[in-house]
Design an enzyme around this catalytic site. Structure first.
Site, PDB file in Angstrom:
ATOM      1  N   THR A  67      30.630   4.000  46.292  1.00  0.00           N
ATOM      2  CA  THR A  67      29.653   3.039  45.781  1.00  0.00           C
ATOM      3  C   THR A  67      30.194   1.608  45.927  1.00  0.00           C
ATOM      4  OG1 THR A  67      28.979   4.717  44.204  1.00  0.00           O
ATOM      5  CG2 THR A  67      28.191   2.488  43.789  1.00  0.00           C
ATOM      6  N   HIS A  90      29.530   0.480  49.313  1.00  0.00           N
ATOM      7  CA  HIS A  90      28.104   0.162  49.522  1.00  0.00           C
ATOM      8  C   HIS A  90      27.743  -1.206  48.938  1.00  0.00           C
ATOM      9  CE1 HIS A  90      27.388   3.934  51.335  1.00  0.00           C
ATOM     10  NE2 HIS A  90      27.477   4.670  50.231  1.00  0.00           N
TER      11      HIS A  90
HETATM   12 ZN   LIG Z   1      32.167   5.812  41.639  1.00  0.00          ZN
END
Ligand SMILES: [Zn+2]
Ligand SMILES: [Zn+2]
Length: 331
Positions: free
Chosen positions: A40, A43
């Site tokens: 994440t 990202h």
């Molecule tokens: Zn995470």
């Protein structure tokens, strides 16, 4: 204090920031011991971003540390306690929270993405976002409690019972954690489907009974009652891999893809397809599971780096040469 701050795409800026204080009644000031970097984070740092994030925040949402100072109303922890920090924090006041669906909170915020997180020497977190952890857990392993809590939540929704067969599509950090928890839960067989030989070797260490490449799986793979898509775009493959009456958990997320799904097969095989999103009230159970000693997650940690090398860690994760990178600000 030193902090890794999200100012512009692709990299984090190492900078000096004032040391935060426990200024609100429910604040807990934590000295960070270890913080994991996760997909994440990559990202958020993409251009255009693959996940939203607030510029200017200190990143890091998978972290543990020691309580240094508490606000006047804090009851659950005291100075000196060791804690893990919840990544996603519910408001405890909206309709979804009132119904107990904390991971669907209408005002959910995330440490290290929308407010300051753990890639720094210190962090301030409201009391509802911290959970005590035992002293004996190594910091870098304890930093895996956050992703483990998400996987524990997913396994709870799936309801895997002893003796069942499982298939895990993708042996990245999440797929490896599902493998370890399924093994601890008494699955008869766990087949991981993974292309990378390094990750395949890790999957075996985490308890996989068989690791196949996608091509090998198509040739000679068998179906299972329980299937996990740990990638986020493999529902069609998961439908094929599920036995009639089977359950599929969709864990990975990718808002850019819309794979064609043969709905007929879901009906004909009476499959249950479950979406499982982050964790919900699953920290205590994840902590207890690690405390039990039944899971050895240490093989997943491929690097432990000082804060100054956070960008190096990000680059190596992008290159696919790492599984889990842990940053220790005091290293
Ligand atoms: Zn995470
Ligand atoms: Zn809420």
């Amino acid at each position: 204090m030193r902090a890794a701050v999200f100012l512009s795409p692709h990299h984090l800026t190492l900078t000096e920031r004032p040391r935060p204080e426990a200024s609100a009644e429910d604040d807990v000031l934590v000295e960070v011991e270890a913080c994991g970097i996760c997909g994440t984070d990559l990202h958020v740092l993409e251009d255009p971003p693959g996940h939203p994030g607030t510029p200017g925040v200190t990143m890091g949402h998978e972290f543990v540390g020691r309580v240094v100072e508490i606000g006047g109303a804090v009851r659950r922890v005291s100075a000196g306690d060791r804690v893990v920090i919840q990544a996603n924090m519910q408001c405890n006041a909206c309709e979804m929270c009132a119904e107990g669906y904390f991971n669907q909170c209408e005002r959910m915020t995330t440490n290290g993405i929308f407010r300051d997180g753990g890639l720094a020497e210190f962090a301030v977190i409201p009391e509802r976002g911290v959970h005590p952890i035992p002293d004996h857990l190594p910091a870098e392993v304890a930093a895996l409690i956050e992703p483990l809590s998400c996987v524990v939540h997913g396994v709870r929704l799936l309801g895997l019972t002893p003796g069942e067969d499982a298939i895990v599509l993708g042996a990245g950090p999440i797929g490896l954690l599902f493998t370890a928890v399924f093994a601890a839960n008494g699955a008869r067989s766990i087949t991981c489907v993974e292309l990378s030989p390094e990750r395949a070797a890790l999957a075996h260490r985490m308890g996989a009974t068989q690791v196949l490449t996608p091509g090998e799986y198509r040739e000679r793979g068998r179906q299972a009652q329980v299937v996990v898509d740990a990638v986020g775009m493999l529902l069609p493959a998961a439908i094929d891999a599920a036995r009639p009456g089977g359950r599929i958990a969709l864990f990975g997320m990718n808002s850019q893809v819309a794979p064609p799904v043969k709905q007929f097969d879901i009906t004909r095989k009476e499959l249950t397809v479950i979406g499982t999103y982050v964790g919900s009230s699953s920290y205590p159970q994840a902590i207890a599971l690690l405390d039990s000693g039944r899971l050895d997650l240490s093989p997943m940690i491929t690097s432990v780096l000082p804060l100054e090398q956070t960008n190096e860690g990000l680059d190596r994760l992008r290159a696919g040469t790492e599984v889990k990178v842990i940053v220790q600000p005091r290293l």
